[in-house]
Design a protein around this motif. Structure first.
Motif, PDB file in Angstrom:
ATOM      1  N   ALA A 118      18.915  -5.421 -12.717  1.00 55.75           N
ATOM      2  CA  ALA A 118      19.542  -4.863 -13.921  1.00 55.75           C
ATOM      3  C   ALA A 118      18.519  -4.734 -15.042  1.00 55.75           C
ATOM      4  N   GLY A 119      18.452  -3.549 -15.620  1.00 55.72           N
ATOM      5  CA  GLY A 119      17.552  -3.299 -16.738  1.00 55.72           C
ATOM      6  C   GLY A 119      16.094  -3.126 -16.355  1.00 55.72           C
ATOM      7  N   GLN A 120      15.786  -3.166 -15.057  1.00 52.38           N
ATOM      8  CA  GLN A 120      14.400  -3.043 -14.593  1.00 52.38           C
ATOM      9  C   GLN A 120      14.098  -1.605 -14.171  1.00 52.38           C
ATOM     10  N   LEU A 121      12.932  -1.123 -14.514  1.00 58.05           N
ATOM     11  CA  LEU A 121      12.486   0.184 -14.045  1.00 58.05           C
ATOM     12  C   LEU A 121      12.241   0.126 -12.536  1.00 58.05           C
ATOM     13  N   PRO A 122      12.311   1.270 -11.861  1.00 56.39           N
ATOM     14  CA  PRO A 122      12.093   1.281 -10.407  1.00 56.39           C
ATOM     15  C   PRO A 122      10.784   0.613  -9.969  1.00 56.39           C
ATOM     16  N   ILE A 123       9.708   0.805 -10.699  1.00 58.47           N
ATOM     17  CA  ILE A 123       8.436   0.190 -10.305  1.00 58.47           C
ATOM     18  C   ILE A 123       8.532  -1.332 -10.348  1.00 58.47           C
ATOM     19  N   ARG A 124       9.230  -1.864 -11.335  1.00 53.50           N
ATOM     20  CA  ARG A 124       9.415  -3.319 -11.437  1.00 53.50           C
ATOM     21  C   ARG A 124      10.287  -3.835 -10.299  1.00 53.50           C
ATOM     22  N   ARG A 125      11.310  -3.080  -9.927  1.00 54.69           N
ATOM     23  CA  ARG A 125      12.162  -3.459  -8.799  1.00 54.69           C
ATOM     24  C   ARG A 125      11.346  -3.541  -7.510  1.00 54.69           C
ATOM     25  N   HIS A 126      10.504  -2.544  -7.303  1.00 52.40           N
ATOM     26  CA  HIS A 126       9.647  -2.546  -6.110  1.00 52.40           C
ATOM     27  C   HIS A 126       8.700  -3.738  -6.126  1.00 52.40           C
ATOM     28  N   ARG A 127       8.143  -4.032  -7.277  1.00 53.90           N
ATOM     29  CA  ARG A 127       7.248  -5.189  -7.384  1.00 53.90           C
ATOM     30  C   ARG A 127       7.976  -6.492  -7.060  1.00 53.90           C
ATOM     31  N   MET A 128       9.236  -6.595  -7.458  1.00 49.21           N
ATOM     32  CA  MET A 128      10.033  -7.789  -7.160  1.00 49.21           C
ATOM     33  C   MET A 128      10.244  -7.926  -5.647  1.00 49.21           C
ATOM     34  N   VAL A 129      10.494  -6.798  -4.976  1.00 56.66           N
ATOM     35  CA  VAL A 129      10.648  -6.821  -3.509  1.00 56.66           C
ATOM     36  C   VAL A 129       9.326  -7.208  -2.858  1.00 56.66           C
ATOM     37  N   TYR A 130       8.238  -6.570  -3.285  1.00 55.80           N
ATOM     38  CA  TYR A 130       6.923  -6.902  -2.716  1.00 55.80           C
ATOM     39  C   TYR A 130       6.565  -8.369  -2.939  1.00 55.80           C
ATOM     40  N   ALA A 131       6.909  -8.907  -4.094  1.00 58.42           N
ATOM     41  CA  ALA A 131       6.615 -10.319  -4.374  1.00 58.42           C
ATOM     42  C   ALA A 131       7.362 -11.231  -3.405  1.00 58.42           C
ATOM     43  N   ALA A 132       8.571 -10.853  -3.042  1.00 57.87           N
ATOM     44  CA  ALA A 132       9.380 -11.676  -2.135  1.00 57.87           C
ATOM     45  C   ALA A 132       8.820 -11.703  -0.713  1.00 57.87           C
ATOM     46  N   VAL A 133       8.129 -10.645  -0.317  1.00 59.32           N
ATOM     47  CA  VAL A 133       7.594 -10.567   1.056  1.00 59.32           C
ATOM     48  C   VAL A 133       6.064 -10.570   1.076  1.00 59.32           C
ATOM     49  N   ASP A 134       5.474 -10.993  -0.019  1.00 59.42           N
ATOM     50  CA  ASP A 134       4.026 -10.892  -0.228  1.00 59.42           C
ATOM     51  C   ASP A 134       3.180 -11.329   0.958  1.00 59.42           C
ATOM     52  N   ASP A 135       3.417 -12.513   1.490  1.00 58.56           N
ATOM     53  CA  ASP A 135       2.558 -13.004   2.570  1.00 58.56           C
ATOM     54  C   ASP A 135       2.837 -12.321   3.903  1.00 58.56           C
ATOM     55  N   LEU A 136       3.881 -11.516   3.986  1.00 57.05           N
ATOM     56  CA  LEU A 136       4.149 -10.754   5.214  1.00 57.05           C
ATOM     57  C   LEU A 136       3.435  -9.405   5.226  1.00 57.05           C
ATOM     58  N   MET A 137       3.004  -8.966   4.042  1.00 58.78           N
ATOM     59  CA  MET A 137       2.277  -7.700   3.973  1.00 58.78           C
ATOM     60  C   MET A 137       0.945  -7.854   4.709  1.00 58.78           C
ATOM     61  N   ASP A 138       0.664  -6.926   5.591  1.00 59.72           N
ATOM     62  CA  ASP A 138      -0.520  -6.961   6.462  1.00 59.72           C
ATOM     63  C   ASP A 138      -0.497  -8.148   7.416  1.00 59.72           C
ATOM     64  N   ASN A 139       0.636  -8.821   7.506  1.00 56.04           N
ATOM     65  CA  ASN A 139       0.805  -9.920   8.454  1.00 56.04           C
ATOM     66  C   ASN A 139       2.156  -9.725   9.138  1.00 56.04           C
ATOM     67  N   GLY A 140       2.396  -8.495   9.576  1.00 54.59           N
ATOM     68  CA  GLY A 140       3.650  -8.128  10.203  1.00 54.59           C
ATOM     69  C   GLY A 140       4.241  -6.875   9.584  1.00 54.59           C
ATOM     70  N   ILE A 141       4.043  -6.711   8.274  1.00 49.75           N
ATOM     71  CA  ILE A 141       4.485  -5.494   7.598  1.00 49.75           C
ATOM     72  C   ILE A 141       3.257  -4.638   7.318  1.00 49.75           C
ATOM     73  N   HIS A 142       3.250  -3.443   7.887  1.00 46.88           N
ATOM     74  CA  HIS A 142       2.166  -2.493   7.626  1.00 46.88           C
ATOM     75  C   HIS A 142       2.570  -1.533   6.501  1.00 46.88           C
ATOM     76  N   ALA A 143       3.845  -1.108   6.531  1.00 49.39           N
ATOM     77  CA  ALA A 143       4.354  -0.179   5.521  1.00 49.39           C
ATOM     78  C   ALA A 143       5.794  -0.552   5.205  1.00 49.39           C
ATOM     79  N   LEU A 144       6.148  -0.445   3.919  1.00 48.78           N
ATOM     80  CA  LEU A 144       7.486  -0.812   3.484  1.00 48.78           C
ATOM     81  C   LEU A 144       7.975   0.233   2.489  1.00 48.78           C
ATOM     82  N   SER A 145       9.047   0.936   2.850  1.00 47.45           N
ATOM     83  CA  SER A 145       9.677   1.846   1.886  1.00 47.45           C
ATOM     84  C   SER A 145      10.899   1.130   1.321  1.00 47.45           C
ATOM     85  N   ILE A 146      11.183   1.389   0.046  1.00 49.85           N
ATOM     86  CA  ILE A 146      12.187   0.612  -0.660  1.00 49.85           C
ATOM     87  C   ILE A 146      13.127   1.506  -1.454  1.00 49.85           C
TER      88      ILE A 146
END
Length: 81
Positions: free
Chosen positions: A48-76
């Protein structure tokens, strides 16, 4: 990997709706034969009240250690409700 993504997003963002789809089959012929390509659709009051880029950053932060360690690409798709 799908379950790990679901768990991380549920814990971090308490979504009211969450869909995680393995889209690897759409990327056959890419490096790794498309492994690690996922799409997330998430609805959360945390956005709520977050711009789309901030929302995406929140999702990426939640899965941070999985990026390049199981996740190659993530669309949101991230929505507030």
């Amino acid at each position: 990997m799908l379950e790990q993504i679901r768990q991380r997003l549920t814990q971090a963002l308490t979504p009211t709706e969450l869909e995680v789809v393995d889209e690897g089959h759409l990327h056959a012929g890419h490096a790794g034969e498309g492994k690690g390509h996922f799409h997330v659709r998430i609805v959360s009051a945390a956005f709520a009240g977050q711009l789309p880029i901030r929302r995406h950053r929140m999702v990426y932060a939640a899965v941070d250690d999985l990026m390049d360690n199981g996740i190659h690409a993530l669309s949101i798709d991230a929505e507030d409700k």
